[in-house]
Design an enzyme around this catalytic site. Structure first.
Site, short mmCIF file in Angstrom:
data_model
loop_
_atom_site.label_atom_id
_atom_site.label_comp_id
_atom_site.label_asym_id
_atom_site.label_seq_id
_atom_site.Cartn_x
_atom_site.Cartn_y
_atom_site.Cartn_z
N LEU A 71 80.94 -63.55 59.91
CA LEU A 71 80.05 -62.40 60.13
C LEU A 71 79.20 -62.56 61.39
O LEU A 71 78.45 -63.53 61.52
CB LEU A 71 79.13 -62.23 58.91
CG LEU A 71 78.19 -61.02 58.95
CD1 LEU A 71 78.97 -59.72 58.88
CD2 LEU A 71 77.17 -61.10 57.84
N ASP A 72 79.29 -61.59 62.29
CA ASP A 72 78.45 -61.53 63.49
C ASP A 72 78.63 -62.74 64.40
O ASP A 72 77.74 -63.06 65.21
CB ASP A 72 76.95 -61.38 63.13
CG ASP A 72 76.68 -60.11 62.33
OD1 ASP A 72 77.45 -59.16 62.49
OD2 ASP A 72 75.72 -60.08 61.55
#
Lengths: 291, 291, 291, 291
Positions: free
Chosen positions: D234-235
């Site tokens: 994530l990210d």
């Protein structure tokens, strides 16, 4: 917009904060009027329309200010106590005394000294302290005393003690201009003045060491710098100012560091200037900046 | 920081300017207090410490504002007349009525309509007028009336008359969103409301026609846009906002124009928002912007 | 991204321009390969897909470069003549010699000297010339010779003659670091090296004298600075770099000047750095900048 | 600088990367010449002068390109294999097919559709998919099909399966325009096309949920947005573009979000444009962007 020195004669700066409530602005304005002051500038804000905190900065002109400062303070005490306000009144013609702590990098310390010489930083600089001697001649060319206090990793408290001896009673705030040493809680307590640091990243990204290397590793497209008040937690103090610069894939970590130096010196200079002019109010881990 | 609509209930905005002198701030603050208002925000400045002009914007909250507005106005009249102040009091819950004049380019007009739909522009939009039909469907998709008033170079006054029929009494200000027609002095007089224009250059560079082509010819490294109040002299009115974007040798005049469109819509939107919130004071050919 | 000095050993920079046509890139790349060079970086552009001008900058590494430079030049001559190309080959390990002309303001000249000392400007600085003595000590603290050549309005040519005696044969380009004197056409001809100026406005706005005062009078919201090559027409030479800073209604013309100094020194430093690294190609009144 | 559609006729874009070594540029340039192509633009870089990775993007014009593409590919195969290069050749007249996934926020998706309509994004948009219906009419007003695929937290795979049915074989890349749903690894694998996300913070600051709230809590002075390729973490995917906007103490978390929307749409649009024009090369967790 730094006023030239003569313009600061007979100017007072009042900074206050406390619980927001009706009538504060009127009470302060009436106080200034009845003390024969004329408001030069006024900024205020409140962090919540419904019962939040209130912050205000007022600069006013009062002929013969130094003679009447105590009685204005008495009036403030009587007027603002019912409002539960914290306040601080300063005579703007008396510059704050700033000590700079630096290491080998010269970009931040020279920028501060140069801006000071141009009359753009309303401070005096009683000393620059460094754990190296590299910048000594440059510092002294500005007519500023230089003290060498080596860092000794095996006995950190010795150097901190030496620094405290130099600054205690002699300065109103400290600037860590890429000093690169972690300040102990003891030093923070003993120094008992605000300490402004410049961190070479866009906080809260890259807290801690080697931020340019880590920025390169993450592949960011902008690098940044952050000036903040030093607190017990590393790189977690209230932020005063930040800025960024664009970088590209073609730049190495060293290129980032070279580019970042220009952001660092600009960000630190702005933060120091605002602090020197009482434009910064600390509130919890935040700052209100009336720039 | 546009406040949401409900937050504007019972909020008044007072804007004043006139000769600087001691006691104005106190007088205004006392007036607000005795009318049971609570100051929400306050900005002021003076253009010269020694006897210049003074400018102030105060937003205050007063329960049941609409009922007491006239008596506050009476109080302002009585209080500020001795100071020689011009003043304007507005109820912030009543949005200004804005008409947009556009041509074929859609970037500015759609940006305004879209920001309005998001609740970021505190205005109503009773109409968009264009000398072409190209943007009609897009405008109407926002629920905004669209009127087509063709420009006739051989009889300019006919179209201006038609526009005046539409706007007179119905709007509080006009926005020229890349309208590309020069407004006559007669129109300016008759419309009798502020008119905000967006010029596609960094004024005063490239006044007049074809600024992107001329920017390319001069070899500039930044292009810009300027939003200003329209006056009788072309592109010479008081500037509200400006911004720039970086360009390179590799870009054609068309590329500059495409890049510039993003600057234009941002600059115009900011200027319109500030005007709508009474944050702009005209003073000679200058503006004071309390943004 | 200035390469450190040792990295410039055995690096050549080839800059060429002329009519665009198929096969140029291939011809240059083949030439470099057959001369045992390895391309380090390559930039190119053409100002029109259909028969415009072509511009290219190639940096290549070639062991023992200094020994073979003449034969590479012969090869370039033979290879590029059929294409009608102008070209220039430089050994990047030989820094250009830069003289700085300044007056009393120190911000531009000190920034250049400081960046040079940091290793960020690949030049040598054989001299700084000023028509005043104010900056003499600061300049000499960088180990750079300082010459005082007073301006005599009644006999301008005398000072220009003196400056020419100092620089002729000793420098590769001149930098006017807020020199504030208009250069005569004669000087331009005789000096016969590129001259880089910094103008304290966002050209073409505010050509000529007192740009900050005029910016204040016009009420602009951004101020700027422009670095350009000096030509016979004042402030009309090819622009190398520009930048801007935001200002407000609250700032005086003096405030604009103080703020602008930071833009000036940054813009001039970038322009000088690009020129020093052969990143700028003049073409008519434009520049191509491979930054 | 997007070329207009007709200008893309007969233009090929070659992107290559692999171990840096002498002669690559010459080999590629010679290949283009012998295939009767004319180089329009060329960018290259290497991440280390001594044996790092080499990256190049070349756009060339070749009449009747579509007829000879296969034989150019054969030549590339034969020429570049000895160099160990990865390469990709695309016909620029064939736009990439882009699907947009959105939720209720319209600022990113409308900006992309609007830029596409202006001819500034060289893609086709076969569909917009949303887990809500709020933006359906706006999307369809651009002539773009809208599909509603509700998110069901209790059975995420069902919605992902439905989305895969829509996009498989129909699109070349996906854009998450504030889609606000975490993509499963399975979806990533099955979709098998690049996925571009916009994260509403300046990564790596504020990874994960509620970045504006957390930015307010930390008291930052700038907010940012980051566009990156989606990866399993994530990210944490390779960053394509980032930008920031200045905020003040007076702004609430909601104000930051409103201000940030303008940064988000600009950053995402630039990233999408560069991807569409094959200007982005992924290399580990970095991107090389030839913008």
């Amino acid at each position: 917009m730094t006023a030239p020195a003569q313009a600061l004669q007979d100017r007072a700066c009042l900074v206050l904060h406390g619980p927001d409530q009706p009538g504060i602005v009127a009470a302060v304005a009436a106080l200034i009027t009845r003390n024969n002051g004329n408001i030069v500038s006024l900024d205020q804000c409140s962090d919540d329309a419904n019962g939040g905190a209130f912050f205000q900065r007022v600069v006013f002109h009062r002929p013969e200010l130094s003679a009447v400062l105590p009685q204005i303070e008495d009036d403030l005490q009587a007027t603002l106590t019912p409002f539960g306000m914290h306040w601080r009144l300063t005579d703007q013609s008396i510059p704050k005394r700033m000590a700079i702590l630096a290491s080998t990098a010269d970009h931040c310390v020279l920028e501060l000294l140069w801006r000071h010489r141009r009359g753009e930083l309303p401070v005096t600089v009683p000393m620059v302290i460094s754990n190296h001697t590299k910048i000594a001649a440059d510092v002294r060319s500005f007519g500023v005393p230089f003290f060498h206090v080596p860092s000794r990793p095996e006995d950190k408290s010795a150097s901190e003690t030496r620094i405290l001896e130099l600054v205690k009673g002699n300065v109103d705030f400290l600037v860590l201009a890429r000093y690169m040493q972690i300040i102990s809680d003891t030093f923070l307590d003993e120094a008992d003045v605000p300490i402004i640091n410049i961190h070479h990243s866009f906080l809260p990204a890259f807290v801690g060491a080697a931020p340019y290397r880590r920025a390169k590793d993450r592949g960011v497209k902008l690098i940044g710098a952050t000036s903040h008040y030093v607190t017990a937690e590393l790189d977690e103090g209230p932020i005063i100012e930040q800025d960024v610069a664009r970088v590209t894939h073609a730049m190495s970590a060293n290129d980032l560091q070279a580019r970042g130096a220009y952001v660092e010196r600009a960000v630190l200079s702005r933060a120091v200037g605002w602090h020197a002019e009482d434009r910064v109010i600390r509130h919890g881990n935040h700052t209100i900046v009336f720039a």
